[in-house]
Design a protein around this motif. Structure first.
Motif, PDB file in Angstrom:
ATOM      1  N   ILE B 177       0.847  -1.197   0.000  1.00 43.31           N
ATOM      2  CA  ILE B 177       0.000   0.000   0.000  1.00 43.31           C
ATOM      3  C   ILE B 177       0.883   1.248   0.000  1.00 43.31           C
ATOM      4  O   ILE B 177       1.861   1.320   0.759  1.00 43.31           O
ATOM      5  CB  ILE B 177      -0.881   0.017   1.277  1.00 43.31           C
ATOM      6  CG1 ILE B 177      -1.777  -1.228   1.305  1.00 43.31           C
ATOM      7  CG2 ILE B 177      -1.724   1.292   1.366  1.00 43.31           C
ATOM      8  CD1 ILE B 177      -2.342  -1.533   2.673  1.00 43.31           C
ATOM      9  N   ASP B 178       0.553   2.216  -0.835  1.00 40.88           N
ATOM     10  CA  ASP B 178       1.275   3.492  -0.789  1.00 40.88           C
ATOM     11  C   ASP B 178       0.723   4.325   0.358  1.00 40.88           C
ATOM     12  O   ASP B 178      -0.484   4.543   0.450  1.00 40.88           O
ATOM     13  CB  ASP B 178       1.086   4.262  -2.100  1.00 40.88           C
ATOM     14  CG  ASP B 178       1.873   3.614  -3.226  1.00 40.88           C
ATOM     15  OD1 ASP B 178       3.062   3.321  -2.995  1.00 40.88           O
ATOM     16  OD2 ASP B 178       1.292   3.381  -4.312  1.00 40.88           O
ATOM     17  N   ALA B 179       1.605   4.784   1.211  1.00 44.58           N
ATOM     18  CA  ALA B 179       1.165   5.557   2.367  1.00 44.58           C
ATOM     19  C   ALA B 179       0.764   6.964   1.939  1.00 44.58           C
ATOM     20  O   ALA B 179       1.395   7.559   1.074  1.00 44.58           O
ATOM     21  CB  ALA B 179       2.289   5.643   3.388  1.00 44.58           C
ATOM     22  N   ALA B 180      -0.299   7.458   2.552  1.00 46.03           N
ATOM     23  CA  ALA B 180      -0.653   8.864   2.373  1.00 46.03           C
ATOM     24  C   ALA B 180      -0.122   9.599   3.593  1.00 46.03           C
ATOM     25  O   ALA B 180      -0.449   9.249   4.725  1.00 46.03           O
ATOM     26  CB  ALA B 180      -2.166   9.009   2.284  1.00 46.03           C
ATOM     27  N   PHE B 181       0.745  10.556   3.380  1.00 48.66           N
ATOM     28  CA  PHE B 181       1.292  11.302   4.525  1.00 48.66           C
ATOM     29  C   PHE B 181       1.618  12.724   4.095  1.00 48.66           C
ATOM     30  O   PHE B 181       1.805  13.000   2.905  1.00 48.66           O
ATOM     31  CB  PHE B 181       2.553  10.615   5.062  1.00 48.66           C
ATOM     32  CG  PHE B 181       3.649  10.462   4.048  1.00 48.66           C
ATOM     33  CD1 PHE B 181       4.627  11.443   3.915  1.00 48.66           C
ATOM     34  CD2 PHE B 181       3.701   9.353   3.208  1.00 48.66           C
ATOM     35  CE1 PHE B 181       5.648  11.310   2.981  1.00 48.66           C
ATOM     36  CE2 PHE B 181       4.711   9.219   2.262  1.00 48.66           C
ATOM     37  CZ  PHE B 181       5.677  10.203   2.144  1.00 48.66           C
ATOM     38  N   SER B 182       1.665  13.599   5.052  1.00 48.68           N
ATOM     39  CA  SER B 182       2.040  14.975   4.751  1.00 48.68           C
ATOM     40  C   SER B 182       3.374  15.221   5.427  1.00 48.68           C
ATOM     41  O   SER B 182       3.521  14.967   6.609  1.00 48.68           O
ATOM     42  CB  SER B 182       0.989  15.928   5.306  1.00 48.68           C
ATOM     43  OG  SER B 182       0.814  15.684   6.683  1.00 48.68           O
ATOM     44  N   LEU B 183       4.360  15.584   4.656  1.00 51.13           N
ATOM     45  CA  LEU B 183       5.666  15.851   5.249  1.00 51.13           C
ATOM     46  C   LEU B 183       6.019  17.287   4.882  1.00 51.13           C
ATOM     47  O   LEU B 183       6.244  17.597   3.719  1.00 51.13           O
ATOM     48  CB  LEU B 183       6.695  14.854   4.700  1.00 51.13           C
ATOM     49  CG  LEU B 183       8.078  14.883   5.312  1.00 51.13           C
ATOM     50  CD1 LEU B 183       8.042  14.645   6.809  1.00 51.13           C
ATOM     51  CD2 LEU B 183       8.959  13.827   4.645  1.00 51.13           C
ATOM     52  N   ASP B 184       6.033  18.114   5.903  1.00 50.83           N
ATOM     53  CA  ASP B 184       6.218  19.537   5.685  1.00 50.83           C
ATOM     54  C   ASP B 184       7.700  19.876   5.903  1.00 50.83           C
ATOM     55  O   ASP B 184       8.268  19.516   6.927  1.00 50.83           O
ATOM     56  CB  ASP B 184       5.319  20.257   6.717  1.00 50.83           C
ATOM     57  CG  ASP B 184       5.337  21.759   6.535  1.00 50.83           C
ATOM     58  OD1 ASP B 184       6.225  22.247   5.807  1.00 50.83           O
ATOM     59  OD2 ASP B 184       4.466  22.419   7.134  1.00 50.83           O
ATOM     60  N   ASP B 185       8.311  20.547   4.951  1.00 55.29           N
ATOM     61  CA  ASP B 185       9.740  20.867   5.078  1.00 55.29           C
ATOM     62  C   ASP B 185      10.066  21.635   6.355  1.00 55.29           C
ATOM     63  O   ASP B 185      11.173  21.537   6.878  1.00 55.29           O
ATOM     64  CB  ASP B 185      10.215  21.675   3.857  1.00 55.29           C
ATOM     65  CG  ASP B 185      10.513  20.757   2.678  1.00 55.29           C
ATOM     66  OD1 ASP B 185      10.890  19.598   2.942  1.00 55.29           O
ATOM     67  OD2 ASP B 185      10.365  21.193   1.528  1.00 55.29           O
ATOM     68  N   SER B 186       9.079  22.373   6.850  1.00 61.36           N
ATOM     69  CA  SER B 186       9.352  23.172   8.053  1.00 61.36           C
ATOM     70  C   SER B 186       9.556  22.292   9.289  1.00 61.36           C
ATOM     71  O   SER B 186      10.088  22.721  10.295  1.00 61.36           O
ATOM     72  CB  SER B 186       8.211  24.157   8.300  1.00 61.36           C
ATOM     73  OG  SER B 186       7.053  23.441   8.689  1.00 61.36           O
ATOM     74  N   GLN B 187       9.114  21.001   9.189  1.00 65.30           N
ATOM     75  CA  GLN B 187       9.306  20.085  10.320  1.00 65.30           C
ATOM     76  C   GLN B 187      10.723  19.500  10.334  1.00 65.30           C
ATOM     77  O   GLN B 187      11.126  18.886  11.309  1.00 65.30           O
ATOM     78  CB  GLN B 187       8.333  18.894  10.215  1.00 65.30           C
ATOM     79  CG  GLN B 187       6.874  19.281  10.297  1.00 65.30           C
ATOM     80  CD  GLN B 187       5.983  18.124   9.858  1.00 65.30           C
ATOM     81  OE1 GLN B 187       6.264  17.441   8.875  1.00 65.30           O
ATOM     82  NE2 GLN B 187       4.921  17.896  10.601  1.00 65.30           N
TER      83      GLN B 187
END
Lengths: 264, 327
Positions: B177-187
């Motif tokens: 399964i391809d994960a849905a995630f949000s990865l924000d550069d500011s983190q």
């Protein structure tokens, strides 16, 4: 540059560990308590940075009154002041509980860098540093062998030991670093240092002073419970390999390793 | 209700590390007892093609988080992605490796999720689907059995080289399964600026099957060639005692013991090591221990399966020659 060093007091590594009759703790009679070896590297690194950049080194300890001894040792090495959180309600804290206490102390302090040992050589968790960095919302770099702070004191570059190599990691300050053996060679406290340390400020705080609730820390707040402590399985002495000459002994050993143990 | 076991797979430069398969194997054993499934979480860049390998060892599902910012491990990116997935999917248990990466990740992940974490475990069992973990303390001078309270998920790391690998089943496949995630550069507050590889391709001491270690009896750094020759011949990693490291003969990363590495190889050959308590604590879980020492009274002989009383400068080269005969 203001540096905070978190310090733990642990049984000396020479200690024979014996399980107490309650099977949930160890026998603490006659134990020699010392500053956690990895924390010595953290203290030393803090002192070296202070020598270069100026500022103060503050030592923070958690746990019973005797931890004062290790804080005084750090002050004798050259740290400026100490804070000890000492409260009966702290007994039985897990790593996250300890980190909460440290975070409560640190939130009111002005700091650029936090240094911790990579792990306590007692319970070997090695997570108070990363727990604390998360609670404070600052970056962490763990197991550090070499540390460079930029001339303007805004960033840090750390060499981090990983399996089969080293990663060089950069972060902006404030950040939290955990020290690995090899980071430096800790100094011994000098006699004048020991005399001076007696007059350096050492604040003792309770959890009420920190605005923490007793239910969040100590045994009642712990999310990890120790059910049982057991001694390791006894390892019995095996056989002495026979032979008249080194060659004969070597040949007999190879036979045992190959045919009996089947490991080569 | 939280359900299922997650294991966080580990990759280095796009290759799955052995600990990943150890985690899947142990995760599968636990999940079978719970009547639940095992999901492997795989983070990296262009890593999806590796997912089926995890299925062969027992993973029912592999959730792949593919992003070039995940190519090399960083605390911020990995914690962010795994915490987000865990909050969404609510696994009951998350197992990671007690590797350098896993130990760095586990603490921060547990603090973010506000749950307990058991580090460097050597045995897992279940009490009504709750994880019970056994872990060494004082570098193995004692063991603590721990349980979790108010923790969902329950997080633990598994010591490398301890948990048995399942026999890979080539016919077994996992749902990928391809994960849905949000990865924000500011983190992302830390950045890997350089990767320095050690010369050679020997496994790290913590992952080695075979270790040849030298102590004070080596008399100087120039004599380690006899140990290296033996180690090279059998594919072993070289270790050292604290006194050899403190004398500056070997790098700190070679130290075995309480302020060094705790190891559990199949075979540990201790040459010229007397067996200080700190050293014994760090290698006593080795399957077989060989001690080579001049002093028949050396404490190391009390722990050794096979002891050779003799001068290591005679015995070690002779051992190398004898092994050549059978290889």
């Amino acid at each position: 540059m203001n540096i905070l060093v978190c310090l733990k007091q642990v049984p000396d590594t020479e200690t024979q560990i014996k399980v107490a009759p309650d099977s949930k703790s160890i026998v603490t009679d006659n134990i020699k308590w010392v500053m956690n070896p990895y924390d010595e590297y953290a203290v030393e690194e803090g002192l070296r940075l202070k020598e270069k950049f100026g500022g103060e080194v503050t030592i923070i300890g958690v746990g019973p009154t005797k931890v004062t001894e290790s804080i005084r040792t750090a002050l004798a090495m050259g740290a400026d002041k100490g804070i000890l959180v000492d409260d009966p309600a702290l007994t039985g804290s897990d790593s996250l509980g300890t980190a909460k206490i440290l975070a409560a102390v640190i939130k009111d302090l002005d700091y650029n860098l936090i240094l911790c040992g990579k792990q306590g050589v007692d319970d070997d968790y090695g997570v108070v540093g990363s727990n604390l960095a998360e609670l404070l919302g600052i970056p962490q770099i763990s197991i550090v062998l070499k540390l460079e702070v930029s001339e303007d004191g805004s960033t840090v570059k750390a060499h981090r030991e990983v399996e089969g190599g080293t990663l060089v990691i950069e972060a902006s300050l404030p950040a939290l670093i955990t020290a690995q053996k090899g980071l430096n060679e800790p100094r011994y406290a000098s006699l004048p240092g020991i005399m001076k340390a007696k007059k350096k400020p050492l604040d003792v705080k309770t959890i009420a002073d920190l605005g923490l609730d007793a239910s969040e820390v100590g045994e009642s707040g712990a999310k990890i419970k120790i059910m049982q402590i057991t001694p390791p399985e006894e390892r019995l002495a095996g056989k002495i390999v026979e032979g008249e000459t080194p060659q004969e002994k070597a040949a007999n050993l190879v036979k045992l390793l190959h045919e009996e143990a089947k490991v080569i | 209700m939280a359900q299922g076991i997650w294991i966080v797979a580990e990759q280095k430069e796009g290759e799955l590390r052995k600990i990943s398969f150890e985690l899947v194997s142990e995760g599968k054993r636990l999940a079978d007892k719970m009547g639940q499934s095992v999901t492997a979480i795989l983070l990296g860049s262009n890593i999806k093609e590796k997912a089926p390998e995890l299925g062969k060892y027992g993973a029912d599902k592999v959730i792949v988080a593919d992003d070039n910012r995940l190519a090399t491990y960083t605390t911020d990116a990995y914690v962010s992605v795994i915490a987000e997935l865990a909050q969404k999917e609510e696994p009951a248990i998350i197992l990671l490796g007690a590797s350098v990466q896993g130990k760095d990740l586990s603490g921060r992940l547990a603090a973010r999720l506000g749950v307990g974490m058991a580090q460097d475990c050597v045995e897992f069992s279940l009490d009504n689907s709750n994880l019970v973990a056994k872990r060494p303390i004082y570098a193995g001078k004692a063991y603590a059995t721990v349980t979790f309270k108010d923790s969902s998920p329950q997080i633990a790391t598994a010591r490398p080289n301890v948990f048995e690998l399942n026999e890979p089943d080539e016919s077994r496949s996992a749902e990928v399964i391809d994960a849905a995630f949000s990865l924000d550069d500011s983190q992302l507050k830390t950045k890997v600026v350089e990767v320095i590889q050690e010369a050679g391709d020997k496994p790290d001491l913590t992952e080695a099957e075979l270790i040849v270690s030298g102590g004070r009896g080596m008399k100087g750094p120039e004599n380690y060639n006899i140990i290296e020759e033996l180690a090279d011949l059998i594919g072993a990693t070289v270790g050292a005692s604290r006194s050899a490291v403190d004398a500056g003969w070997r790098p700190h990363s070679d130290q075995v013991g309480q302020t060094g590495k705790v190891v559990s190889p199949n075979l540990y050959i201790a040459c010229g090591i007397s067996g200080a308590i700190q050293h014994l604590a760090g290698m006593s879980t080795s399957k077989y221990i060989v001690a080579i020492n001049k002093d028949p009274e050396a404490p190391i002989f009390q722990k050794a399966d096979y002891g050779v009383v003799g001068d290591l400068f005679d015995v070690v080269p002779a051992l190398t020659e004898e092994i050549k005969k059978i290889l």
